[in-house]
Every structure is written in C-alpha cells, then in structure tokens.
Scaffold this motif. Structure first.
Motif, PDB file in Angstrom:
ATOM      1  N   ALA A   8      22.802 -13.934 -14.281  1.00  0.00           N
ATOM      2  CA  ALA A   8      21.803 -13.232 -15.087  1.00  0.00           C
ATOM      3  C   ALA A   8      21.180 -12.117 -14.271  1.00  0.00           C
ATOM      4  O   ALA A   8      21.162 -12.147 -13.031  1.00  0.00           O
ATOM      5  CB  ALA A   8      20.725 -14.197 -15.588  1.00  0.00           C
ATOM      6  N   SER A   9      20.625 -11.135 -14.988  1.00  0.00           N
ATOM      7  CA  SER A   9      19.948 -10.007 -14.365  1.00  0.00           C
ATOM      8  C   SER A   9      18.576  -9.834 -15.009  1.00  0.00           C
ATOM      9  O   SER A   9      18.400 -10.118 -16.195  1.00  0.00           O
ATOM     10  CB  SER A   9      20.768  -8.730 -14.534  1.00  0.00           C
ATOM     11  OG  SER A   9      20.145  -7.625 -13.911  1.00  0.00           O
ATOM     12  N   GLY A  35      30.911  -2.455 -13.022  1.00  0.00           N
ATOM     13  CA  GLY A  35      29.812  -2.867 -13.895  1.00  0.00           C
ATOM     14  C   GLY A  35      28.446  -2.415 -13.425  1.00  0.00           C
ATOM     15  O   GLY A  35      27.465  -3.146 -13.554  1.00  0.00           O
ATOM     16  N   LEU A  36      28.341  -1.205 -12.861  1.00  0.00           N
ATOM     17  CA  LEU A  36      27.071  -0.625 -12.417  1.00  0.00           C
ATOM     18  C   LEU A  36      26.330  -1.497 -11.398  1.00  0.00           C
ATOM     19  O   LEU A  36      25.151  -1.833 -11.580  1.00  0.00           O
ATOM     20  CB  LEU A  36      26.161  -0.330 -13.607  1.00  0.00           C
ATOM     21  CG  LEU A  36      26.655   0.722 -14.602  1.00  0.00           C
ATOM     22  CD1 LEU A  36      25.634   0.913 -15.718  1.00  0.00           C
ATOM     23  CD2 LEU A  36      26.929   2.039 -13.907  1.00  0.00           C
ATOM     24  N   PRO A  37      26.994  -1.895 -10.297  1.00  0.00           N
ATOM     25  CA  PRO A  37      26.285  -2.660  -9.266  1.00  0.00           C
ATOM     26  C   PRO A  37      25.470  -1.745  -8.363  1.00  0.00           C
ATOM     27  O   PRO A  37      25.829  -0.583  -8.157  1.00  0.00           O
ATOM     28  CB  PRO A  37      27.424  -3.309  -8.480  1.00  0.00           C
ATOM     29  CG  PRO A  37      28.536  -2.310  -8.580  1.00  0.00           C
ATOM     30  CD  PRO A  37      28.402  -1.683  -9.961  1.00  0.00           C
ATOM     31  N   ASP A  38      24.372  -2.256  -7.826  1.00  0.00           N
ATOM     32  CA  ASP A  38      23.607  -1.476  -6.860  1.00  0.00           C
ATOM     33  C   ASP A  38      24.182  -1.703  -5.469  1.00  0.00           C
ATOM     34  O   ASP A  38      25.181  -2.411  -5.281  1.00  0.00           O
ATOM     35  CB  ASP A  38      22.124  -1.822  -6.928  1.00  0.00           C
ATOM     36  CG  ASP A  38      21.813  -3.185  -6.347  1.00  0.00           C
ATOM     37  OD1 ASP A  38      22.739  -4.005  -6.219  1.00  0.00           O
ATOM     38  OD2 ASP A  38      20.640  -3.433  -6.008  1.00  0.00           O
ATOM     39  N   SER A  39      23.547  -1.098  -4.452  1.00  0.00           N
ATOM     40  CA  SER A  39      24.084  -1.183  -3.092  1.00  0.00           C
ATOM     41  C   SER A  39      24.066  -2.614  -2.552  1.00  0.00           C
ATOM     42  O   SER A  39      24.942  -3.003  -1.787  1.00  0.00           O
ATOM     43  CB  SER A  39      23.286  -0.265  -2.154  1.00  0.00           C
ATOM     44  OG  SER A  39      21.910  -0.582  -2.173  1.00  0.00           O
ATOM     45  N   ALA A  40      23.062  -3.417  -2.945  1.00  0.00           N
ATOM     46  CA  ALA A  40      23.004  -4.803  -2.467  1.00  0.00           C
ATOM     47  C   ALA A  40      24.201  -5.596  -2.976  1.00  0.00           C
ATOM     48  O   ALA A  40      24.748  -6.445  -2.255  1.00  0.00           O
ATOM     49  CB  ALA A  40      21.695  -5.454  -2.915  1.00  0.00           C
ATOM     50  N   LYS A  75      22.949  -3.594 -12.638  1.00  0.00           N
ATOM     51  CA  LYS A  75      22.661  -4.857 -11.957  1.00  0.00           C
ATOM     52  C   LYS A  75      22.192  -4.589 -10.539  1.00  0.00           C
ATOM     53  O   LYS A  75      22.632  -3.638  -9.893  1.00  0.00           O
ATOM     54  CB  LYS A  75      23.892  -5.769 -11.901  1.00  0.00           C
ATOM     55  CG  LYS A  75      24.365  -6.307 -13.249  1.00  0.00           C
ATOM     56  CD  LYS A  75      25.319  -5.354 -13.913  1.00  0.00           C
ATOM     57  CE  LYS A  75      25.867  -5.886 -15.230  1.00  0.00           C
ATOM     58  NZ  LYS A  75      26.743  -4.881 -15.890  1.00  0.00           N
ATOM     59  N   GLU A  76      21.313  -5.451 -10.059  1.00  0.00           N
ATOM     60  CA  GLU A  76      20.773  -5.238  -8.724  1.00  0.00           C
ATOM     61  C   GLU A  76      20.474  -6.563  -8.056  1.00  0.00           C
ATOM     62  O   GLU A  76      20.310  -7.609  -8.709  1.00  0.00           O
ATOM     63  CB  GLU A  76      19.486  -4.413  -8.785  1.00  0.00           C
ATOM     64  CG  GLU A  76      18.356  -5.109  -9.506  1.00  0.00           C
ATOM     65  CD  GLU A  76      17.021  -4.435  -9.283  1.00  0.00           C
ATOM     66  OE1 GLU A  76      16.125  -4.624 -10.110  1.00  0.00           O
ATOM     67  OE2 GLU A  76      16.870  -3.727  -8.265  1.00  0.00           O
ATOM     68  N   SER A 289      13.144   2.861  -9.812  1.00  0.00           N
ATOM     69  CA  SER A 289      14.422   3.063 -10.503  1.00  0.00           C
ATOM     70  C   SER A 289      14.766   1.858 -11.354  1.00  0.00           C
ATOM     71  O   SER A 289      15.248   1.974 -12.479  1.00  0.00           O
ATOM     72  CB  SER A 289      15.529   3.327  -9.474  1.00  0.00           C
ATOM     73  OG  SER A 289      15.236   4.468  -8.694  1.00  0.00           O
ATOM     74  N   PHE A 290      14.531   0.661 -10.792  1.00  0.00           N
ATOM     75  CA  PHE A 290      14.595  -0.575 -11.551  1.00  0.00           C
ATOM     76  C   PHE A 290      13.147  -1.026 -11.738  1.00  0.00           C
ATOM     77  O   PHE A 290      12.534  -1.520 -10.797  1.00  0.00           O
ATOM     78  CB  PHE A 290      15.386  -1.646 -10.807  1.00  0.00           C
ATOM     79  CG  PHE A 290      16.796  -1.239 -10.490  1.00  0.00           C
ATOM     80  CD1 PHE A 290      17.792  -1.379 -11.436  1.00  0.00           C
ATOM     81  CD2 PHE A 290      17.127  -0.724  -9.245  1.00  0.00           C
ATOM     82  CE1 PHE A 290      19.094  -1.009 -11.155  1.00  0.00           C
ATOM     83  CE2 PHE A 290      18.421  -0.360  -8.957  1.00  0.00           C
ATOM     84  CZ  PHE A 290      19.419  -0.496  -9.912  1.00  0.00           C
TER      85      PHE A 290
END
Length: 511
Positions: A8-9, A35-40, A75-76, A289-290
């Motif tokens: 989940a996000s 799927g639009l992942p962030d750097s983490a 997602k982050e 940003s998020f």
C-alpha cells in the motif's frame, strides 16, 4: 515465473492498495522497477539483493522486472522493500505463493535481513481491512499500531526469514494482540504542567478555562516575564481526554508523519505543537512534492501554540486563516490534491510593542506610535477576528512574586468544570457530525443556541459600534458567551455572559 504481492501507499492520510508484480525471466541479470517509484524505491534494488543473500536465500541472477500498480500513482518510501523481497522469492520458487493474496506486506529491510519500522501503518491497516485483506505482515515495532484495527490479523516479523517461514508454515504463527484495550483511554495528564504553579493572573486563568471548555482560539498580550508562555503551556492539563474516535484521527495523522515508530499504539494525549517563529508557510499547513501534514494537522484535536506571534512573517500567518475557519486544509499539486484535517485550537502570545513594555506600570515604553503601529500591522484584521479571546497579561506585583506558597487552583479542579461544560456541548450537538464544541458552531447554530434577550442585544450592539467589530467578531462573542453560560450551568444567555465575552475583544487592534 510471475508473482504478485500486495502492499500500500499513502495519499494524504489515507492509503491506496498497491500491487507489486515481479517477473523473473531470461536475459541479462538486472532489476528494473516500473510504476513511478521514487529514489528510495529505486535504491531498494541494492538493499533487497544484499538482504536476500545475507539471509541465506538464492538471489536469481536473471532479468527481474518489478511493476508497481496502479502505474499512474507515485510511490515513495522504503516500505516496499519487504513486498519486493517476498515477490522475488515467490517468483524464484523459494516461498509458497498460495497465501500471497491473503496478506499485505510492509517494511524496510536491513542488509542483514532484519526488518525496520515504517511510517503510515495505521491508515494502511484500516484500508486493508476495508478491502478484505485478512492479514498484515509488518516489522515487529509496527504491530501494536496496526493491531488497533479490529477484524485484521496482524503478524509481526523480525527478519525476512520469519516472513518466509510464516508463508510456508502459517500454522506456526499467531496474530499479535494489543497489550491493552484501545477503547480504554486512561487520562495521561498527570505529568502535564499544573495551573497551580501559576501565581496570580486570575483573569488569564479564567480565559484559559473558557478556551478549554469551548475550544476557542486565544492570544496573550503582555510584557516579558508576565507569564504568557507559562500559562499557555498549562492549557493541555485542563483539556478533556481524547475520545477513542478522536484518538484514531490523531494517530492516523501522526502515523503518516512518521511520529509513531517508537510510541506504541494510539496517541492518548491531545497534541501540543509549538513551532519556532522562523517556520515557513508549508511547514505550518503541510506540503511537499508528496504532500505531508504540517503543524496545523499535527495539532488536530489539540493545541497549536505560536509563541512570539508578531515575530512570525505576516504571509506565513495568513496561511492560518482558511484552516481556522474550515477545520481542514487542502494541498493541491499538479498530479493530486489531498485534504488534511486541522481542527485545532490556536493559542498565541506576544509583546504589546517592540520594546515589550507598552502599558506597563513599572517600566516605561520607549517605542514611538509609528513603531507600535508597524508592530501590530504584522497581524491582519481578519486573523485577529478569528481569535476569540484576546487577553492582556500584566506583570505581577512584587508581593505576588515573592510569596512562598502557590495559591492557584490546581488543573484537576479546572478540568472537571471544563469536562462538564464539554458534556453540555456534546449533548447539544449530538446530531451534528462535525461540531464537537462551541467554537465550531456555524451561523445556523447561533440562531438556535445563542438567542439574546433585549438587554444582551443592546450590550452587544453597543460593543460593535464602539470597538468597530466585524460580523465575524460579533459571532465569536456569541460563541464565547455560550461557553461562559455552559460553565455557569445556564441554559440561556444572560447580559453578564455577553459582557464577559466582550471584554476579551478589547485589544483587537492594539497600537
């Protein structure tokens, strides 16, 4: 092989179910995350690879494609480490895939295979229960927070090996139980600062009691050392305890903000936030940003204390106007718009002028009228309109300072009166979903619950003419009058209630 794992996000203070699809196929060894992942999440490729090897599992030296669905949702965070690890193990046939659809996985992995706690567990657990997920697998430190949600089996694991053992041998594990009943919220105000420590200041103490009973915004104005901050920090000690539903709301916000990793299950005390005057607008209302909750949302159902109010930048203070009126704040970004709750009581303190001694009977003021005018210009009229109680706090007399014994009333006694007044308001608004105290009344409520007799109406009209009050300020006077009547146990408003409420508006535009 293809495997699908559920995670989940967080979006605002709610959660969205995310599918983690892992495909292990032929090709050059490597990991691709879609799927639009962030750097983490992108960095999780190396963490997961080292984790699985160090935990004794075989890492497939093949092409691994990981897809996070829905693909258009950003997602982050490191919480996807565990579902990615489980997905790779399932796709490489090292774990039984039969139970993957029954569980939702969350957790950050360390290089030695252990699991680390993550933020936002409570709203995710609530979402999982609504979507029919039967079990939640999280790091051991997050179990008490997740177990608050009824109807959901929560399993805590210390490392990735425990997760694999749980999936292969589910009968060996039992869901975590809460250490105590979450619906039994014992009072925790015993360790809070007590009003008994305050010497004198009967007028300011009365204002604190009214603010606590009705949820009214409050500002103290006085010279340095008069006790403004000391008084404000004793307000939490006279507030009624959080109800279970309120505690859940506060806990969800603090969970998303990452403030619950080591705090057990529910937030049991009303929040008290005191940001520095150098705080920016986004840090107060939330953003990024998020989007993440700011200080006003972290103060939800509690207190936002702004010490030295006039030291805050004017444009920063203007951010507070809409949340103070609506009880929520909307953060809009290009891709999404999120709403954070912000029903808080604003408590502020400030000096009456730049030197701090305007109106003081002991030390003369050295400021010119122009300096005082510029000083108060930092606080706009609309903002001051939204502050119900505006109280002048004078310095104590020498004999009050030197007295050995404290004669002030203890917080416990004041809290009992506050609770009785709150109970009256609760019964009054039991059919209103979004009104819990007098300060949250709307105009239609004033017509029903704040009816004035002729003497009270004449008194209010005279105050409006003399002080130049706006319609909003006059409504605030009626709300305060209603609270004063509740504290006195009176059903109808009387002239003395209105008169006391009016006296708290006399420094609207102090110069």
């Amino acid at each position: 092989m293809l495997a699908r794992v559920w995670s989940a996000s967080i979006v605002g203070i709610d959660a969205v179910k995310v599918g983690v699809e892992v495909d292990v196929s032929g090709g050059l060894p490597g990991i691709v995350i879609l799927g639009l992942p962030d750097s983490a999440i992108q960095e999780s490729k190396e963490r997961v690879k080292a984790t699985l090897k160090n935990a004794g599992f075989a890492f497939p030296m093949r092409k691994i494609v990981i897809n996070l669905t829905p693909a258009d949702l950003r997602k982050e965070g490191p919480a996807f480490d565990l579902p990615i690890s489980v997905g790779i193990l399932a796709a490489s046939e090292q774990v039984n895939p039969d139970l993957l659809g029954d569980f939702l996985f969350l957790g950050e992995v360390s290089l030695d295979g252990s699991l680390r706690p993550v933020a936002g567990i409570l709203p995710i657990a609530a979402t999982a229960e609504k979507m029919g997920i039967s079990g939640l697998i999280v790091p051991m430190e997050n179990t008490q927070e997740a177990a608050v949600v009824e109807g959901l089996n929560v399993y805590g694991c210390s490392n990735i090996s425990d997760v694999v053992d749980l999936l292969n041998n589910p009968g060996k594990f039992k869901p975590v139980k809460l250490n105590d009943n979450p619906k039994t919220l014992a009072e925790t105000s015993l360790n809070l600062a007590d009003l008994q420590d305050v010497k004198g200041q009967a007028h300011a103490r009365r204002a604190l009691e009214i603010a606590a009973a009705g949820g009214h915004n409050l500002i103290f104005v006085g010279p340095p050392g008069s006790g403004k901050t000391m008084l404000a920090r004793r307000l939490p000690g006279i507030l009624p305890p959080l109800e279970f539903s309120e505690s859940l709301e506060v806990t969800r916000i603090h969970s998303v903000a990452g403030l619950l990793k080591n705090r057990g299950s529910l937030v049991r005390e009303r929040p008290f936030r005191s940001p520095h005057h150098s705080a920016s607008g986004p840090s107060l209302v939330g953003g990024g940003s998020f989007p993440r909750p700011g200080e006003i949302s972290l103060s939800h159902r509690g207190i936002l204390f702004l010490d030295e109010l006039t030291e805050f930048k004017r444009d920063v203070l203007e951010f507070l106007r809409q949340p103070l009126e609506d009880g929520y704040v909307t953060i809009s970004r290009t891709r999404q718009s999120v709403v954070f709750p912000a029903q808080f009581t604003l408590v502020a303190s400030t000096n009456p002028c730049p030197c701090g001694f305007y109106g003081d009977t002991i030390q003369p003021c050295t400021c010119s009228p122009r300096q005082r005018e510029q000083y108060w210009a930092k606080l706009s009229g609309p903002l001051m309109d939204r502050i119900d109680l505006q109280v002048a706090v004078n310095r104590l007399k020498p004999e009050e300072i030197t007295q050995a014994a404290t004669t002030g009333e203890p917080s416990k006694s004041v809290r009992e009166r506050v609770q009785k007044a709150r109970d009256i308001a609760t019964n009054r608004f039991q059919s209103e979903a979004n009104v819990k105290c007098n300060a949250q009344m709307q105009s239609r409520h004033l017509q029903t619950w704040c009816k004035l007799d002729d003497a009270s109406r004449n008194l209010l009209e005279a105050a409006i003419r003399k002080l130049g009050l706006s319609a909003r300020a006059s409504d605030r006077i009626l709300k305060v009058s209603r609270t004063i009547a509740d504290l006195a146990g009176d059903e109808n408003l009387k002239p003395q209630h209105v008169a006391e409420a009016i006296q708290y508006r006399t420094i609207d535009r102090m110069q």
